[in-house]
Scaffold this active site. Sequence first.
Site, PDB file in Angstrom:
ATOM      1  CD1 TRP A 132       7.373  -1.636 -16.603  1.00 15.66           C
ATOM      2  CD2 TRP A 132       6.753  -2.939 -18.327  1.00 15.66           C
ATOM      3  NE1 TRP A 132       6.859  -2.795 -16.093  1.00 15.66           N
ATOM      4  CE2 TRP A 132       6.465  -3.610 -17.123  1.00 15.66           C
ATOM      5  CE3 TRP A 132       6.443  -3.553 -19.540  1.00 15.66           C
ATOM      6  CZ2 TRP A 132       5.889  -4.887 -17.103  1.00 15.66           C
ATOM      7  CZ3 TRP A 132       5.868  -4.825 -19.508  1.00 15.66           C
ATOM      8  CH2 TRP A 132       5.598  -5.472 -18.306  1.00 15.66           C
ATOM      9  CD  GLU A 191       2.346   1.531 -14.118  1.00 15.84           C
ATOM     10  OE1 GLU A 191       1.432   0.912 -13.560  1.00 15.84           O
ATOM     11  OE2 GLU A 191       3.534   1.354 -13.817  1.00 15.84           O
ATOM     12  CD  GLN A 219      -8.829  -5.225 -12.913  1.00 14.96           C
ATOM     13  OE1 GLN A 219      -8.948  -6.296 -12.340  1.00 14.96           O
ATOM     14  NE2 GLN A 219      -9.457  -4.155 -12.525  1.00 14.96           N
ATOM     15  N   GLY A 224      -8.466  -7.903 -22.839  1.00 18.13           N
ATOM     16  CA  GLY A 224      -9.679  -7.693 -22.050  1.00 18.13           C
ATOM     17  C   GLY A 224      -9.771  -6.282 -21.479  1.00 18.13           C
ATOM     18  CE1 TYR A 248       0.861   1.890  -8.971  1.00 22.86           C
ATOM     19  CE2 TYR A 248      -0.338   1.498 -11.018  1.00 22.86           C
ATOM     20  CZ  TYR A 248       0.813   1.367 -10.248  1.00 22.86           C
ATOM     21  OH  TYR A 248       1.911   0.745 -10.766  1.00 22.86           O
ATOM     22  CB  CYS A 277       5.873  -9.878   0.176  1.00 23.79           C
ATOM     23  SG  CYS A 277       4.769  -9.736   1.575  1.00 23.79           S
ATOM     24  CB  CYS A 296       8.822 -14.918   5.962  1.00 23.29           C
ATOM     25  SG  CYS A 296       7.114 -14.436   5.640  1.00 23.29           S
ATOM     26  CB  CYS A 311      11.532 -11.464   3.480  1.00 19.31           C
ATOM     27  SG  CYS A 311      10.927  -9.778   3.301  1.00 19.31           S
ATOM     28  CB  CYS A 316       7.958  -8.001   8.376  1.00 24.58           C
ATOM     29  SG  CYS A 316       6.330  -8.602   7.915  1.00 24.58           S
TER      30      CYS A 316
HETATM   31  S1  SF4 Z   1       8.724 -11.009   6.168  1.00 28.32           S
HETATM   32 FE1  SF4 Z   1       6.904  -9.735   5.935  1.00 28.32          FE
HETATM   33  S2  SF4 Z   1       7.343  -8.473   4.122  1.00 28.32           S
HETATM   34 FE2  SF4 Z   1       8.778 -10.179   4.113  1.00 28.32          FE
HETATM   35  S3  SF4 Z   1       7.801 -11.781   2.859  1.00 28.32           S
HETATM   36 FE3  SF4 Z   1       7.257 -12.184   4.991  1.00 28.32          FE
HETATM   37  S4  SF4 Z   1       5.322 -11.135   5.250  1.00 28.32           S
HETATM   38 FE4  SF4 Z   1       6.236 -10.271   3.428  1.00 28.32          FE
END
Ligand code: SF4
Length: 337
Positions: free
Chosen positions: A26, A39, A44, A83, A122, A194, A201, A204, A210
């Site tokens: 999509w 969507e 769920q 479902g 949403y 995340c 992290c 990330c 963060c």
């Molecule tokens: S640094 Fe923060 S935003 Fe990034 S994965 Fe870790 S908790 Fe999630």
Amino acid sequence: MSLKNVRAFRRSLLDWYRRYGRDLPWRGTRDPYAILVSEFMLQQTQVSTVIPYYNEWLYRFPDFAALARASENDVLHAWQGLGYYARARNLHATARAIVNRRHGRFPRSVEQIRQLPGIGKYTAHAVASFAFNESVPIVESNTARVFTRLFNFRKPIDSDMGRKRLWQNAAMLVPKANALTYNSALIDLGALVCVPRQPKCGVCPVKKFCRAKNPETLPVRKSSPRTKRLIENHSLIVSRSRILLQKADRSWRGLWILPLLQKSPANQQSIYKGIFPFTNHRITLNVFAQRQHKIDRRLQRWIKINSLESIPIPSAHRRALRHLLNGHRQNYMTVDR
Ligand code: SF4
């Protein structure tokens, strides 16, 4: 977050997305119908489960007009196994509203999209963003997790205050231009990096923005209601290659199930027992062999066993039927979903 940091946050996120973003079916379309289907299906339900259903659905019902023309039976049959059948009924009702009330034109504004059946905040924002590239925020399970961690938000996200704060955070970060790509990137960050249990992290792309102290403990939710156990008793009545089935009501409205028994028959063992989850219930489905009885013509019907594949049956009952009709297996070949 300062404006300067907001810009740097978006840049880091988009750079990462260009390299690691998911190639989902999509994502290659701007057709509001196809996006709406995805969507509804994704509510769920996991992406990997949705993909084959999405592809088959678009093949079977390629646009609002085709879906509006389809019978409820065909729509529920195509949805069978996903479902939460209210989603299929709402999607069907939306297609009919677009064709009958809007001359086939899908609305562009979030306010008008929200007036369609079964479409909440949403979903309206998602379609506005992914189909029309509108600069609107989105909050779903992945992005909610990212926001709570980014802002170290420790209040329950399923409270009124929690929901309000999430939408405020989302609105503060969404860019004026290219919200389509930005929102897709945010969802993928939640889905790939995340993640709920062990956020990655170390890799990330937005780590420096963060504030999470113990990200694996976020988001916080109100304690969920305890799972309730329920027992349902149904009957198996077979006669000359036909089986008696009953039209379900409530959540499975429009689907066919084994006839319901008000209570378990005295001094009789069940011939099948299956357990399945349903919202916050854990339901034990017992089936008892019964002799032919007077049928309730408003609800019940004799169905040829070799045509069971073509009618919508919820997964729990289809599993029971496959097990119980083992002797008729050559006549009852079906795809298990
Ligand atoms: S640094 Fe923060 S935003 Fe990034 S994965 Fe870790 S908790 Fe999630």
